[in-house]
Structure formats: C-alpha cells, structure tokens
Motif scaffolding. Structure first.
Motif, PDB file in Angstrom:
ATOM      1  N   PHE A   1      -5.388  -4.791  -5.912  1.00 25.37           N
ATOM      2  CA  PHE A   1      -5.546  -4.616  -4.466  1.00 25.37           C
ATOM      3  C   PHE A   1      -6.930  -5.069  -4.010  1.00 25.37           C
ATOM      4  N   ALA A   2      -7.953  -4.774  -4.794  1.00 24.84           N
ATOM      5  CA  ALA A   2      -9.308  -5.206  -4.430  1.00 24.84           C
ATOM      6  C   ALA A   2      -9.397  -6.729  -4.433  1.00 24.84           C
ATOM      7  N   MET A   3      -8.807  -7.353  -5.429  1.00 26.54           N
ATOM      8  CA  MET A   3      -8.829  -8.820  -5.486  1.00 26.54           C
ATOM      9  C   MET A   3      -8.070  -9.421  -4.298  1.00 26.54           C
ATOM     10  N   ALA A   4      -6.954  -8.796  -3.925  1.00 26.56           N
ATOM     11  CA  ALA A   4      -6.201  -9.282  -2.763  1.00 26.56           C
ATOM     12  C   ALA A   4      -7.039  -9.133  -1.494  1.00 26.56           C
ATOM     13  N   ALA A   5      -7.785  -8.044  -1.387  1.00 28.67           N
ATOM     14  CA  ALA A   5      -8.638  -7.835  -0.214  1.00 28.67           C
ATOM     15  C   ALA A   5      -9.730  -8.901  -0.135  1.00 28.67           C
ATOM     16  N   LEU A   6     -10.162  -9.373  -1.298  1.00 36.64           N
ATOM     17  CA  LEU A   6     -11.180 -10.417  -1.353  1.00 36.64           C
ATOM     18  C   LEU A   6     -10.590 -11.820  -1.248  1.00 36.64           C
ATOM     19  N   GLY A   7      -9.251 -11.899  -1.173  1.00 38.76           N
ATOM     20  CA  GLY A   7      -8.594 -13.196  -1.077  1.00 38.76           C
ATOM     21  C   GLY A   7      -8.499 -13.925  -2.405  1.00 38.76           C
ATOM     22  N   LYS A   8      -8.587 -13.185  -3.510  1.00 39.10           N
ATOM     23  CA  LYS A   8      -8.570 -13.805  -4.836  1.00 39.10           C
ATOM     24  C   LYS A   8      -7.489 -13.215  -5.741  1.00 39.10           C
ATOM     25  N   MET A   9      -6.373 -12.816  -5.147  1.00 35.85           N
ATOM     26  CA  MET A   9      -5.297 -12.234  -5.932  1.00 35.85           C
ATOM     27  C   MET A   9      -4.706 -13.275  -6.887  1.00 35.85           C
ATOM     28  N   TYR A  10      -4.451 -12.849  -8.122  1.00 33.78           N
ATOM     29  CA  TYR A  10      -3.861 -13.713  -9.134  1.00 33.78           C
ATOM     30  C   TYR A  10      -2.438 -13.214  -9.394  1.00 33.78           C
ATOM     31  N   ARG A  11      -1.479 -13.889  -8.779  1.00 31.52           N
ATOM     32  CA  ARG A  11      -0.086 -13.441  -8.800  1.00 31.52           C
ATOM     33  C   ARG A  11       0.474 -13.200 -10.208  1.00 31.52           C
ATOM     34  N   PRO A  12       0.218 -14.068 -11.194  1.00 33.70           N
ATOM     35  CA  PRO A  12       0.773 -13.787 -12.528  1.00 33.70           C
ATOM     36  C   PRO A  12       0.294 -12.452 -13.107  1.00 33.70           C
ATOM     37  N   ALA A  13      -0.940 -12.074 -12.829  1.00 30.04           N
ATOM     38  CA  ALA A  13      -1.443 -10.787 -13.327  1.00 30.04           C
ATOM     39  C   ALA A  13      -0.752  -9.623 -12.626  1.00 30.04           C
TER      40      ALA A  13
ATOM     41  N   TRP B   1       1.548  -6.683 -14.360  1.00 38.18           N
ATOM     42  CA  TRP B   1       1.397  -5.239 -14.121  1.00 38.18           C
ATOM     43  C   TRP B   1       2.702  -4.631 -13.622  1.00 38.18           C
ATOM     44  N   LEU B   2       3.398  -5.353 -12.754  1.00 35.25           N
ATOM     45  CA  LEU B   2       4.680  -4.881 -12.238  1.00 35.25           C
ATOM     46  C   LEU B   2       5.693  -4.741 -13.371  1.00 35.25           C
ATOM     47  N   ILE B   3       5.792  -5.742 -14.202  1.00 33.44           N
ATOM     48  CA  ILE B   3       6.738  -5.709 -15.324  1.00 33.44           C
ATOM     49  C   ILE B   3       6.376  -4.601 -16.305  1.00 33.44           C
ATOM     50  N   ALA B   4       5.084  -4.475 -16.616  1.00 31.24           N
ATOM     51  CA  ALA B   4       4.643  -3.435 -17.559  1.00 31.24           C
ATOM     52  C   ALA B   4       4.968  -2.045 -17.032  1.00 31.24           C
ATOM     53  N   SER B   5       4.698  -1.807 -15.755  1.00 32.12           N
ATOM     54  CA  SER B   5       4.977  -0.477 -15.202  1.00 32.12           C
ATOM     55  C   SER B   5       6.481  -0.233 -15.116  1.00 32.12           C
ATOM     56  N   ALA B   6       7.257  -1.254 -14.792  1.00 31.72           N
ATOM     57  CA  ALA B   6       8.715  -1.094 -14.705  1.00 31.72           C
ATOM     58  C   ALA B   6       9.333  -0.830 -16.081  1.00 31.72           C
ATOM     59  N   VAL B   7       8.868  -1.543 -17.098  1.00 33.58           N
ATOM     60  CA  VAL B   7       9.397  -1.330 -18.452  1.00 33.58           C
ATOM     61  C   VAL B   7       9.020   0.061 -18.952  1.00 33.58           C
TER      62      VAL B   7
ATOM     63  N   CYS C   1       2.451  -2.803  -6.860  1.00 30.54           N
ATOM     64  CA  CYS C   1       2.450  -4.217  -7.258  1.00 30.54           C
ATOM     65  C   CYS C   1       3.490  -5.006  -6.472  1.00 30.54           C
ATOM     66  N   GLY C   2       4.653  -4.427  -6.298  1.00 34.28           N
ATOM     67  CA  GLY C   2       5.694  -5.092  -5.509  1.00 34.28           C
ATOM     68  C   GLY C   2       5.249  -5.321  -4.081  1.00 34.28           C
ATOM     69  N   PHE C   3       4.594  -4.343  -3.493  1.00 32.61           N
ATOM     70  CA  PHE C   3       4.061  -4.478  -2.138  1.00 32.61           C
ATOM     71  C   PHE C   3       3.058  -5.617  -2.065  1.00 32.61           C
ATOM     72  N   LEU C   4       2.171  -5.681  -3.053  1.00 35.98           N
ATOM     73  CA  LEU C   4       1.172  -6.776  -3.084  1.00 35.98           C
ATOM     74  C   LEU C   4       1.840  -8.135  -3.146  1.00 35.98           C
ATOM     75  N   LEU C   5       2.816  -8.271  -4.004  1.00 35.32           N
ATOM     76  CA  LEU C   5       3.500  -9.561  -4.145  1.00 35.32           C
ATOM     77  C   LEU C   5       4.265  -9.910  -2.870  1.00 35.32           C
ATOM     78  N   TRP C   6       4.857  -8.933  -2.228  1.00 32.79           N
ATOM     79  CA  TRP C   6       5.636  -9.169  -1.000  1.00 32.79           C
ATOM     80  C   TRP C   6       4.735  -9.547   0.160  1.00 32.79           C
ATOM     81  N   LYS C   7       3.627  -8.836   0.322  1.00 37.63           N
ATOM     82  CA  LYS C   7       2.748  -9.085   1.471  1.00 37.63           C
ATOM     83  C   LYS C   7       1.867 -10.324   1.288  1.00 37.63           C
ATOM     84  N   ASN C   8       1.672 -10.759   0.077  1.00 40.14           N
ATOM     85  CA  ASN C   8       0.786 -11.896  -0.189  1.00 40.14           C
ATOM     86  C   ASN C   8       1.577 -13.068  -0.760  1.00 40.14           C
ATOM     87  N   ARG C   9       2.657 -13.438  -0.075  1.00 44.13           N
ATOM     88  CA  ARG C   9       3.497 -14.546  -0.536  1.00 44.13           C
ATOM     89  C   ARG C   9       2.836 -15.859  -0.258  1.00 44.13           C
TER      90      ARG C   9
END
Length: 116
Positions: A39-51, A55-61, A108-116
């Motif tokens: 979330f901090a990286m997204a706020a800075l405009g530097k979100m790395y989608r694969p990461a 995290w989303l996959i790890a938490s879901a599994v 994580c899902g929210f981040l991916l959805w809002k930062n398409r």
C-alpha cells in the motif's frame, strides 16, 4: 486514492506491530507488513504488481489451509472468538488466523483492482 493507500498502509502496519506477542509472530508480521509495504508503494506510485499478486496468492493459499477449521467453527455455532485476547481453544486462534488472511488477501485484491 493516495490518502486511501496511506491509510491502509498505516492500518496494515499496525496489524503487523501488534503481532509481536502472537504464538507465531514472524509469519504474521511478514504477511501484514508486506501488505502495508504494498500500500505504501502504491501511494508513492511505485507499486509492483507481481509482488502484490505473490502476496495475494500466498495469503489465499494459507487461508485455504485453514478453511476446514473455519467451517468447524461455523458448525460449532460460531462461538465468540473475541471474549478474551488469549486463545484458550485452538479453534479461536485458527478462526482468527483465517479471518486475518482473508483481510490480507482482500487488501491485495483491492490494490490490484484500484491500480489497474
């Protein structure tokens, strides 16, 4: 969106901080701290989608592994999991962990959805 990202970064950082007295603090600090960092990286405009996907996959599994315990809690009639902070029964801790992982995955899902 920047304010929302910073707010959620702080919230997940607080989630990470209060894990220090958990029976297994390291994985939880890493999980919540990672979501806070995303979330901090997204706020800075530097979100790395694969990461974030990782995290989303790890938490879901991880959450999927706890689904039987969550279903067991529901079948028990959903007894309180918040009466005491001490988890005196194993289903209390496992249900709380499942719900925490769902929150992390939702973040994580929210981040991916809002930062398409």
């Amino acid at each position: 969106m920047k304010i929302v990202n910073w707010t959620l970064a702080i919230l997940f950082a607080l989630f990470a901080i209060v894990q220090y007295n958990d029976p297994d603090p390291i994985p939880w600090i890493l999980m919540y701290g990672g979501v806070a960092a995303h979330f901090a990286m997204a706020a800075l405009g530097k979100m790395y989608r694969p990461a974030v996907w990782l995290w989303l996959i790890a938490s879901a599994v991880w959450a999927a592994r706890l689904v039987p315990d969550f279903i067991n809690w529901i079948e028990m009639g959903e007894p309180s999991i918040v009466e005491s902070m001490k988890a005196e029964q194993p289903w209390i801790e496992l249900t709380r962990e499942f719900l925490g992982l769902v929150v992390a995955a939702a973040g994580c899902g929210f981040l991916l959805w809002k930062n398409r």
